[in-house]
Design an enzyme around this catalytic site. Structure first.
Site, PDB file in Angstrom:
ATOM      1  N   SER A   9      23.393  35.276  56.723  1.00  0.00           N
ATOM      2  CA  SER A   9      22.241  34.688  55.946  1.00  0.00           C
ATOM      3  C   SER A   9      22.007  33.366  56.839  1.00  0.00           C
ATOM      4  O   SER A   9      23.191  32.611  57.299  1.00  0.00           O
ATOM      5  CB  SER A   9      22.565  34.385  54.650  1.00  0.00           C
ATOM      6  OG  SER A   9      23.935  33.845  54.224  1.00  0.00           O
ATOM      7  N   GLU A  11      20.214  29.132  56.489  1.00  0.00           N
ATOM      8  CA  GLU A  11      19.449  28.462  55.401  1.00  0.00           C
ATOM      9  C   GLU A  11      18.364  27.416  56.367  1.00  0.00           C
ATOM     10  O   GLU A  11      18.877  27.054  57.519  1.00  0.00           O
ATOM     11  CB  GLU A  11      20.667  27.332  55.046  1.00  0.00           C
ATOM     12  CG  GLU A  11      19.767  26.150  54.211  1.00  0.00           C
ATOM     13  CD  GLU A  11      20.870  25.103  53.733  1.00  0.00           C
ATOM     14  OE1 GLU A  11      21.692  25.507  52.679  1.00  0.00           O
ATOM     15  OE2 GLU A  11      20.893  23.997  54.131  1.00  0.00           O
ATOM     16  N   ASP A 103      21.707  16.559  45.160  1.00  0.00           N
ATOM     17  CA  ASP A 103      22.151  15.263  45.647  1.00  0.00           C
ATOM     18  C   ASP A 103      21.146  14.210  44.890  1.00  0.00           C
ATOM     19  O   ASP A 103      19.899  14.200  44.934  1.00  0.00           O
ATOM     20  CB  ASP A 103      22.123  14.892  47.063  1.00  0.00           C
ATOM     21  CG  ASP A 103      23.052  16.086  48.022  1.00  0.00           C
ATOM     22  OD1 ASP A 103      24.037  16.347  47.585  1.00  0.00           O
ATOM     23  OD2 ASP A 103      22.391  16.461  48.780  1.00  0.00           O
ATOM     24  N   PHE A 210      26.659  14.151  58.610  1.00  0.00           N
ATOM     25  CA  PHE A 210      26.559  15.079  57.451  1.00  0.00           C
ATOM     26  C   PHE A 210      27.760  15.188  56.609  1.00  0.00           C
ATOM     27  O   PHE A 210      28.015  15.508  55.522  1.00  0.00           O
ATOM     28  CB  PHE A 210      26.335  16.397  58.037  1.00  0.00           C
ATOM     29  CG  PHE A 210      24.738  16.571  58.455  1.00  0.00           C
ATOM     30  CD1 PHE A 210      23.797  15.738  58.006  1.00  0.00           C
ATOM     31  CD2 PHE A 210      24.542  17.377  59.681  1.00  0.00           C
ATOM     32  CE1 PHE A 210      22.311  15.789  58.517  1.00  0.00           C
ATOM     33  CE2 PHE A 210      23.206  17.287  60.138  1.00  0.00           C
ATOM     34  CZ  PHE A 210      22.134  16.577  59.762  1.00  0.00           C
ATOM     35  N   HIS A 260      27.306  32.229  56.221  1.00  0.00           N
ATOM     36  CA  HIS A 260      26.043  31.697  56.046  1.00  0.00           C
ATOM     37  C   HIS A 260      25.984  30.632  56.816  1.00  0.00           C
ATOM     38  O   HIS A 260      26.624  29.532  56.844  1.00  0.00           O
ATOM     39  CB  HIS A 260      25.927  31.426  54.402  1.00  0.00           C
ATOM     40  CG  HIS A 260      24.456  30.589  54.078  1.00  0.00           C
ATOM     41  ND1 HIS A 260      23.440  31.390  53.938  1.00  0.00           N
ATOM     42  CD2 HIS A 260      24.229  29.161  53.815  1.00  0.00           C
ATOM     43  CE1 HIS A 260      22.612  30.571  53.530  1.00  0.00           C
ATOM     44  NE2 HIS A 260      22.966  29.439  53.501  1.00  0.00           N
TER      45      HIS A 260
END
Length: 278
Positions: A9, A11, A103, A210, A260
């Site tokens: 998958s 994102e 967030d 990140f 993912h």
């Protein structure tokens, strides 16, 4: 079509400009050839992309894409606004949601009406019983705001107990962190499938930033190695791809349910990794 024997998958995030939209549509077209289980679309800090998320999800559904799962955070507005959004998704045949606390933007003292993800999940099931399949996030290396590893497991179990189908981890570089998390989840009675989230390394400055946001540990040796390339972006990308392939191989050897990928709306790095794994 590439063949793979593991769940897959990807994102995406909602594009902010027409140029970004063109890039995203090209990316999804290239990645869907890998026959993934689903795409997911992020929500944005403080619900900043609530409209853009829905628009992106519905745009992707007009193409020959796999299942598209929208993110929904606790900062998505009032209960009525969230229910309206859920109904919109349902009207378009979307019955999967990735529910998150979300967030909190800098300077924002609190989150929305729902304070924690388990409350949002309970609301979804209350308003739409036996309708939505819920995915959640989890942090194998502990969320930056969580006080301890034990608390991380406790909070994760609260989400699972609220009714979820799967979980996806924040990205990590240490496979031991993922497997240690699984061990503690098993001891806590959590049997929900937990898919590892992986972010291919393509830019050292970005990936380090990140890591700071989400509490991911970047091993010192990895930092030094990436720093040694200086501004040689091609070498960083090649090393990052090789590293990500090895990381995924270690995970797949241990029988993970899938992988993912956090794509940052770009196809090449993820394509290179998946093709190597296939």
């Amino acid at each position: 079509m590439n063949k793979h024997n593991f769940g897959l998958s990807f994102e995406f995030f909602p594009p902010k400009t027409n140029e970004q939209k063109v890039i995203l549509l090209d990316t999804q077209a290239r990645l869907r050839k890998l026959n993934p289980d689903f795409f997911s679309v992020t929500f944005g800090a403080g619900g900043s992309t609530i409209t853009a998320t829905a628009e992106t999800v519905l745009e992707l559904k007009t193409h020959d894409t796999p299942k598209v799962i929208p993110h929904l955070s606790c900062m998505g507005g009032t209960p009525d606004e969230i229910q309206t959004l859920l109904q919109q998704y349902l009207d378009h045949g979307i019955t999967d949601i990735l529910a998150l606390r979300g967030d909190v933007p800098s300077g924002m003292g609190s989150v929305g009406y729902f304070r924690y993800a388990n409350e949002l999940i309970e609301f979804i099931h209350e308003k739409y019983p036996d309708t939505f399949h819920v995915t959640v996030g989890c942090y194998p290396e502990v969320h930056p705001e969580t006080e301890s590893f034990e608390s991380e497991i406790k909070y994760f179990k609260q989400k699972v107990d609220a009714g979820v189908d799967r979980a996806i981890t924040q990205f990590f570089f240490n496979p031991e962190a993922y497997f240690n998390f699984l061990d503690h989840c098993e001891k806590a009675g959590i049997d929900t499938p937990i898919t590892p989230g992986i972010m291919p390394i393509t830019n050292f400055a970005n990936i380090k930033r990140f890591c700071g946001f989400c509490g991911t540990d970047m091993p010192r040796w990895l930092q030094y190695k990436l720093q040694s390339f200086g501004d040689d972006r091609k070498s960083i990308q090649q090393f990052g791809t090789d590293f990500t392939i090895r990381l995924c191989e270690q995970l797949l050897e241990q029988g993970v349910p899938g992988i993912h990928f956090y794509t940052l709306n770009r196809a090449k790095a993820t394509l290179d990794v998946v093709k190597a794994l296939s």
